[in-house]
Motif scaffolding. Sequence first.
Motif, PDB file in Angstrom:
ATOM      1  N   GLU A   7      -5.083   1.447   6.582  1.00  0.00           N
ATOM      2  CA  GLU A   7      -5.643   0.686   5.461  1.00  0.00           C
ATOM      3  C   GLU A   7      -6.473   1.563   4.525  1.00  0.00           C
ATOM      4  O   GLU A   7      -6.848   1.121   3.437  1.00  0.00           O
ATOM      5  CB  GLU A   7      -6.523  -0.452   5.985  1.00  0.00           C
ATOM      6  N   THR A  37      -3.513   6.652   1.530  1.00  0.00           N
ATOM      7  CA  THR A  37      -2.456   6.262   0.607  1.00  0.00           C
ATOM      8  C   THR A  37      -1.062   6.355   1.234  1.00  0.00           C
ATOM      9  O   THR A  37      -0.117   5.768   0.711  1.00  0.00           O
ATOM     10  CB  THR A  37      -2.509   7.135  -0.661  1.00  0.00           C
ATOM     11  N   ARG A  62      -0.617   5.096   4.119  1.00  0.00           N
ATOM     12  CA  ARG A  62      -0.618   3.835   4.861  1.00  0.00           C
ATOM     13  C   ARG A  62      -0.196   4.002   6.314  1.00  0.00           C
ATOM     14  O   ARG A  62       0.565   3.194   6.861  1.00  0.00           O
ATOM     15  CB  ARG A  62       0.271   2.801   4.150  1.00  0.00           C
ATOM     16  N   SER A 114      -6.247  10.161   0.114  1.00  0.00           N
ATOM     17  CA  SER A 114      -4.990  10.450  -0.585  1.00  0.00           C
ATOM     18  C   SER A 114      -4.349  11.753  -0.155  1.00  0.00           C
ATOM     19  O   SER A 114      -3.254  12.080  -0.626  1.00  0.00           O
ATOM     20  CB  SER A 114      -5.243  10.493  -2.097  1.00  0.00           C
ATOM     21  N   LEU A 116      -1.115   5.505  -8.106  1.00  0.00           N
ATOM     22  CA  LEU A 116      -1.141   4.482  -7.065  1.00  0.00           C
ATOM     23  C   LEU A 116      -0.906   3.093  -7.640  1.00  0.00           C
ATOM     24  O   LEU A 116      -1.504   2.696  -8.641  1.00  0.00           O
ATOM     25  CB  LEU A 116      -2.481   4.522  -6.332  1.00  0.00           C
ATOM     26  N   ASP A 117      -0.019   2.345  -6.966  1.00  0.00           N
ATOM     27  CA  ASP A 117       0.327   0.991  -7.387  1.00  0.00           C
ATOM     28  C   ASP A 117       0.711   0.206  -6.135  1.00  0.00           C
ATOM     29  O   ASP A 117       1.708   0.526  -5.473  1.00  0.00           O
ATOM     30  CB  ASP A 117       1.498   1.037  -8.379  1.00  0.00           C
ATOM     31  N   ASP A 118      -0.076  -0.807  -5.801  1.00  0.00           N
ATOM     32  CA  ASP A 118       0.176  -1.592  -4.598  1.00  0.00           C
ATOM     33  C   ASP A 118       1.554  -2.244  -4.600  1.00  0.00           C
ATOM     34  O   ASP A 118       2.100  -2.561  -3.535  1.00  0.00           O
ATOM     35  CB  ASP A 118      -0.896  -2.673  -4.429  1.00  0.00           C
ATOM     36  N   ALA A 119       2.119  -2.461  -5.782  1.00  0.00           N
ATOM     37  CA  ALA A 119       3.405  -3.141  -5.876  1.00  0.00           C
ATOM     38  C   ALA A 119       4.588  -2.172  -5.842  1.00  0.00           C
ATOM     39  O   ALA A 119       5.744  -2.607  -5.866  1.00  0.00           O
ATOM     40  CB  ALA A 119       3.461  -3.966  -7.171  1.00  0.00           C
ATOM     41  N   ASP A 120       4.328  -0.870  -5.799  1.00  0.00           N
ATOM     42  CA  ASP A 120       5.394   0.119  -5.887  1.00  0.00           C
ATOM     43  C   ASP A 120       5.338   1.049  -4.677  1.00  0.00           C
ATOM     44  O   ASP A 120       4.473   1.914  -4.585  1.00  0.00           O
ATOM     45  CB  ASP A 120       5.239   0.924  -7.183  1.00  0.00           C
ATOM     46  N   ALA A 121       6.291   0.892  -3.759  1.00  0.00           N
ATOM     47  CA  ALA A 121       6.305   1.713  -2.539  1.00  0.00           C
ATOM     48  C   ALA A 121       6.519   3.192  -2.837  1.00  0.00           C
ATOM     49  O   ALA A 121       6.195   4.042  -2.009  1.00  0.00           O
ATOM     50  CB  ALA A 121       7.389   1.214  -1.584  1.00  0.00           C
ATOM     51  N   THR A 153       4.773   4.860  -4.635  1.00  0.00           N
ATOM     52  CA  THR A 153       3.436   5.453  -4.761  1.00  0.00           C
ATOM     53  C   THR A 153       2.683   5.451  -3.429  1.00  0.00           C
ATOM     54  O   THR A 153       1.555   5.941  -3.371  1.00  0.00           O
ATOM     55  CB  THR A 153       2.593   4.712  -5.817  1.00  0.00           C
ATOM     56  N   TRP A 154       3.297   4.926  -2.375  1.00  0.00           N
ATOM     57  CA  TRP A 154       2.644   4.913  -1.064  1.00  0.00           C
ATOM     58  C   TRP A 154       2.893   6.265  -0.404  1.00  0.00           C
ATOM     59  O   TRP A 154       3.723   6.415   0.496  1.00  0.00           O
ATOM     60  CB  TRP A 154       3.191   3.774  -0.204  1.00  0.00           C
TER      61      TRP A 154
END
Length: 378
Positions: free
Chosen positions: A11, A14, A16, A54, A238-243, A245-246
Amino acid sequence: MPEIAPRPLAELTTLRAGGTPARMVEATTAEELVDIMRGLWSAHEPWLVVGGGSNLLVGDEPFDGTVVLVRTHGIERLPDPRDGYARVRVQAGHDWDALVAYTVAEGLGGIAAMSGIPGTAGAAPVQNIGAYGQELVQTLTEVELLDEATGDVSTVPAADLALGFRTSVLKHHYGSVPLRPAVVLSITLDLPIRGHGERVVTGPQLRAALGLEADQAVTLEWIRETVLATRARKGMVLDDADADTWSAGSFFQNAIVSAAFARTLPAECPRWPLAPELDPVVVIPLDRFDGVVAPIVSSEPDVKVSAAWLIEHSGLRKGFKLPRSRAALSSKHALAVTNRGNATAEELAELARFIQGRVQSEFGLLLQPEPVLVGVEL
């Protein structure tokens, strides 16, 4: 000690991935951070400092120690001894991109091309962050360090950090320990005062990245917006909606090789000499001159080559994944190893090892990981 309920490192990073530590503490001031670290060192407890998370790949097993979350923040303007420059001191936990946004709003140059780089100010000197021809070494004046060996706080000039391409004496390189184990408390930058008008961009690498002509003038605001848009297209914002960027950004460093080795690579592989090749000059005092001049030995500069190109041309295209794995190369950038959803650290490491093997087999070069690996082996 400001202890908080432990959270999974998945959590807080970046990429994850990462297990839950035995203990977790949060430092919101530099003084708290100093007290926490001195206490852990005196007790000889395992520890891990986390800022923005990150540049970390942490193993799946629970971390048997204390994770220290650095949540200090703040920017202080200081007098600058040079005309035309502004000096700023930034707390280690301050978000790096928020710092860049502040400097652009204040009309200060020097770091606008590093917009969108995730992480905190304290992590910036550890690997001498950079993008599009700008590097921290160009503006960093000094850092405030807490030395692990002595527990002392000292102000260290940037020149003493051996800042190089994504490296410093502070960095924990894969398979080694830092030359100077320490925790960064703050960084100080000297930034040129540019204002908000248009200026010609002098760096050729930045001009090329932004698509600018040699004499084309732009504002700092335009540079920041364009860099952010460029990075977003590559999945590097970083964008929570775009994997895509993970990730930890570029997982592998661009390789530094000798000029001779670079010539063994395909001609189309992008490369950049690290220093200009100058004709050597020999000065011989007249009282020592015997009429004979020894042959001059000239050395070629090392060359930086594109790791992304090497990966793609070893047959691993954007989006590549191993069967049944939840880790994959970004669909936008071949240098980013990404978590496509609930991937374990071992799945991410497995993909990284496979990439290393393919590039080494194809080109004879072993790519080195850029993130710090904790409890993970490549």
